[in-house]
Write a protein that holds these residues in place. Structure first.
Motif, PDB file in Angstrom:
ATOM      1  N   VAL A 162    -104.293  44.563 -79.817  1.00  0.00           N
ATOM      2  CA  VAL A 162    -104.071  45.545 -80.485  1.00  0.00           C
ATOM      3  C   VAL A 162    -102.522  45.547 -80.772  1.00  0.00           C
ATOM      4  CG1 VAL A 162    -103.660  48.271 -80.439  1.00  0.00           C
ATOM      5  CG2 VAL A 162    -105.925  47.042 -79.841  1.00  0.00           C
ATOM      6  N   TRP A 163    -101.740  44.965 -80.151  1.00  0.00           N
ATOM      7  CA  TRP A 163    -100.200  44.994 -80.324  1.00  0.00           C
ATOM      8  C   TRP A 163     -99.548  43.853 -80.877  1.00  0.00           C
ATOM      9  CZ3 TRP A 163     -97.638  49.334 -79.849  1.00  0.00           C
ATOM     10  CH2 TRP A 163     -97.881  50.556 -79.203  1.00  0.00           C
ATOM     11  N   ILE A 164    -100.098  42.721 -80.564  1.00  0.00           N
ATOM     12  CA  ILE A 164     -99.639  41.278 -81.034  1.00  0.00           C
ATOM     13  C   ILE A 164     -99.940  40.970 -82.489  1.00  0.00           C
ATOM     14  CG2 ILE A 164     -99.611  38.809 -80.967  1.00  0.00           C
ATOM     15  CD1 ILE A 164     -99.361  39.341 -77.768  1.00  0.00           C
ATOM     16  N   LEU A 169     -98.952  40.747 -88.327  1.00  0.00           N
ATOM     17  CA  LEU A 169     -99.470  40.962 -89.719  1.00  0.00           C
ATOM     18  C   LEU A 169     -98.623  41.538 -90.428  1.00  0.00           C
ATOM     19  CD1 LEU A 169    -101.564  41.112 -91.935  1.00  0.00           C
ATOM     20  CD2 LEU A 169    -102.497  43.288 -90.891  1.00  0.00           C
ATOM     21  N   TRP A 170     -97.605  42.708 -89.832  1.00  0.00           N
ATOM     22  CA  TRP A 170     -96.478  43.255 -90.264  1.00  0.00           C
ATOM     23  C   TRP A 170     -95.395  42.516 -90.972  1.00  0.00           C
ATOM     24  CZ3 TRP A 170     -91.539  43.677 -88.265  1.00  0.00           C
ATOM     25  CH2 TRP A 170     -90.523  44.749 -88.801  1.00  0.00           C
ATOM     26  N   ALA A 171     -95.111  41.373 -89.888  1.00  0.00           N
ATOM     27  CA  ALA A 171     -94.154  40.379 -90.422  1.00  0.00           C
ATOM     28  C   ALA A 171     -94.578  39.784 -91.413  1.00  0.00           C
ATOM     29  CB  ALA A 171     -93.946  39.464 -89.120  1.00  0.00           C
ATOM     30  N   ALA A 172     -95.762  39.039 -91.387  1.00  0.00           N
ATOM     31  CA  ALA A 172     -96.304  38.502 -92.421  1.00  0.00           C
ATOM     32  C   ALA A 172     -96.108  39.203 -93.798  1.00  0.00           C
ATOM     33  CB  ALA A 172     -97.755  37.863 -92.240  1.00  0.00           C
ATOM     34  N   LEU A 173     -96.645  40.356 -93.883  1.00  0.00           N
ATOM     35  CA  LEU A 173     -96.617  41.195 -95.002  1.00  0.00           C
ATOM     36  C   LEU A 173     -95.191  41.525 -95.588  1.00  0.00           C
ATOM     37  CD1 LEU A 173     -99.358  43.651 -94.426  1.00  0.00           C
ATOM     38  CD2 LEU A 173     -99.666  41.700 -95.915  1.00  0.00           C
ATOM     39  N   LYS A 174     -94.321  41.667 -94.608  1.00  0.00           N
ATOM     40  CA  LYS A 174     -92.868  41.956 -94.988  1.00  0.00           C
ATOM     41  C   LYS A 174     -92.168  40.574 -95.610  1.00  0.00           C
ATOM     42  CE  LYS A 174     -88.696  43.631 -92.950  1.00  0.00           C
ATOM     43  NZ  LYS A 174     -87.713  43.892 -91.886  1.00  0.00           N
ATOM     44  N   LYS A 191     -95.436  49.480-100.878  1.00  0.00           N
ATOM     45  CA  LYS A 191     -96.742  48.522-100.840  1.00  0.00           C
ATOM     46  C   LYS A 191     -96.682  48.168 -99.440  1.00  0.00           C
ATOM     47  CE  LYS A 191     -97.800  48.819-105.154  1.00  0.00           C
ATOM     48  NZ  LYS A 191     -99.000  49.742-105.515  1.00  0.00           N
ATOM     49  N   SER A 192     -95.673  47.731 -98.592  1.00  0.00           N
ATOM     50  CA  SER A 192     -96.011  47.360 -97.272  1.00  0.00           C
ATOM     51  C   SER A 192     -96.196  48.343 -96.377  1.00  0.00           C
ATOM     52  CB  SER A 192     -94.577  46.255 -96.994  1.00  0.00           C
ATOM     53  OG  SER A 192     -94.610  45.693 -95.668  1.00  0.00           O
ATOM     54  N   PRO A 193     -97.009  48.222 -95.679  1.00  0.00           N
ATOM     55  CA  PRO A 193     -97.480  49.096 -94.631  1.00  0.00           C
ATOM     56  C   PRO A 193     -96.340  49.154 -93.278  1.00  0.00           C
ATOM     57  CG  PRO A 193     -99.145  47.509 -94.298  1.00  0.00           C
ATOM     58  CD  PRO A 193     -98.228  47.496 -95.572  1.00  0.00           C
ATOM     59  N   THR A 194     -96.113  50.290 -92.739  1.00  0.00           N
ATOM     60  CA  THR A 194     -95.103  50.088 -91.519  1.00  0.00           C
ATOM     61  C   THR A 194     -95.819  49.730 -90.122  1.00  0.00           C
ATOM     62  OG1 THR A 194     -95.861  52.574 -90.920  1.00  0.00           O
ATOM     63  CG2 THR A 194     -93.980  52.352 -92.589  1.00  0.00           C
ATOM     64  N   MET A 195     -95.085  49.472 -89.524  1.00  0.00           N
ATOM     65  CA  MET A 195     -95.509  48.735 -88.324  1.00  0.00           C
ATOM     66  C   MET A 195     -96.145  49.855 -87.301  1.00  0.00           C
ATOM     67  SD  MET A 195     -93.039  47.310 -84.980  1.00  0.00           S
ATOM     68  CE  MET A 195     -92.123  46.429 -86.178  1.00  0.00           C
ATOM     69  N   TYR A 202    -105.265  49.283 -86.581  1.00  0.00           N
ATOM     70  CA  TYR A 202    -105.780  48.397 -85.480  1.00  0.00           C
ATOM     71  C   TYR A 202    -106.432  49.156 -84.224  1.00  0.00           C
ATOM     72  CZ  TYR A 202    -105.394  43.843 -87.561  1.00  0.00           C
ATOM     73  OH  TYR A 202    -105.360  42.875 -88.341  1.00  0.00           O
ATOM     74  N   GLY A 203    -105.783  50.140 -83.846  1.00  0.00           N
ATOM     75  CA  GLY A 203    -106.339  50.858 -82.637  1.00  0.00           C
ATOM     76  C   GLY A 203    -107.502  51.543 -83.029  1.00  0.00           C
TER      77      GLY A 203
END
Length: 295
Positions: A162-164, A169-174, A191-195, A202-203
């Motif tokens: 849930v955390w990793i 994914l956030w880093a990849a999209l950014k 466009k990019s979602p926040t962390m 995901y939760g």
């Protein structure tokens, strides 16, 4: 000449209150005017400016530190109906609007639902896994014991996932989203979602595994795999459905979609094989011993 009544001239005459007030105001104004003119004519006169009392300004609101508990209070300020609505949308996205993620989750992510869903899934897997282990050893002459280590193993797997995974994914999209003719900052912001929104998404995506974990107790091998495929496909498809606008802007659209579905499939497969599947009994070959007779 007309006769003048001297008696009327000597008598006091009453005046109206309005006349008295007016004359009093005139006299007061005249006195103040005379004092002001006399003070200005005095060479020793010093003019003092009136002191203006400043009202204390309100202290600016400062954001709390990332490592403080108060920083996360806003992520637990959520109503019960919102949590229920987000759980339903994580399984049946057609029940809500198409822009539900951008309007509700992205603008106001919460951690209350993901935390309770993760905790509920951990204990559901622990209880259901032990029940499945008991059913597997019913007809065997083996003393069955409850395995308490399932709780820690399930908690480690779920918390890491849930955390990793959302963080990766956030880093990849950014770093892979390409601007489409607009300012790069504006494009990534819209466009990019926040962390936190990815943590929230995901939760809630794990909510489908709670009923599936109960169904995995059925000791039918092909049925267990059917539940694996169903849970992984539904949960992964919902994630891609909400993140599709951001994924389309990425240079690695196909790779990211494959990773989302693949990791969900690996998670479901790991749950089923480790906690609910009974490996086939290994049939040992009989040992052939030869006895030599003494000659």
């Amino acid at each position: 000449m007309s006769n003048v009544n001297t008696g009327e001239l000597l008598n006091f005459q009453d005046y109206s209150p309005e006349h008295n007030d007016r004359s009093a105001r005139i006299d007061v104004e005249a006195v103040h005017t005379n004092q002001y003119s006399s003070s200005m004519s005095n060479p020793n006169y010093t003019f003092e400016e009136p002191k203006i009392t400043e009202e204390p300004e309100a202290a600016p609101q400062t954001n709390h530190n990332f490592w403080s508990i108060k920083y996360y209070q806003k992520y637990f300020d959520v109503q019960t109906n919102e949590v229920v609505e987000r759980i339903i949308s994580s399984v049946l996205p057609q029940k809500v609007s198409r822009n539900y993620f951008d309007e509700r989750i992205k603008g106001k992510p919460d951690l209350y639902g993901p935390v309770w869903i993760s905790v509920t899934l951990i204990f559901t897997i622990a209880v259901s896994g032990n029940i499945a282990s008991y059913l597997q050893n019913t007809n065997k002459a083996v003393e069955w014991r409850y395995n308490f280590h399932i709780v820690s193993i399930a908690a480690t797997a779920i918390v890491c996932y849930v955390w990793i995974v959302p963080l990766a994914l956030w880093a990849a999209l950014k770093w892979t989203i390409t601007p489409d003719g607009h300012d790069e900052i504006e494009t990534q912001t819209s466009k990019s979602p926040t962390m936190m929104s990815l943590f929230c998404l995901y939760g809630y995506s794990l909510s489908i595994y709670i009923p599936v974990a109960i169904l995995w107790m059925i000791q039918v091998f092909w049925l267990q795999w059917l539940f694996v495929l169903m849970a992984a496909f539904v949960s992964g498809a919902v994630l891609i459905f909400w993140l599709l606008p951001a994924l389309r802007k990425s240079r690695y659209f196909v790779i990211l979609v494959g990773c989302i579905l693949g990791l969900h499939f690996l998670l479901a497969t790991g749950f089923m094989l480790y906690f609910f599947h009974s490996p086939g009994s290994v049939v040992k070959a009989p040992l052939i011993t030869s006895t030599l007779k003494p000659v």
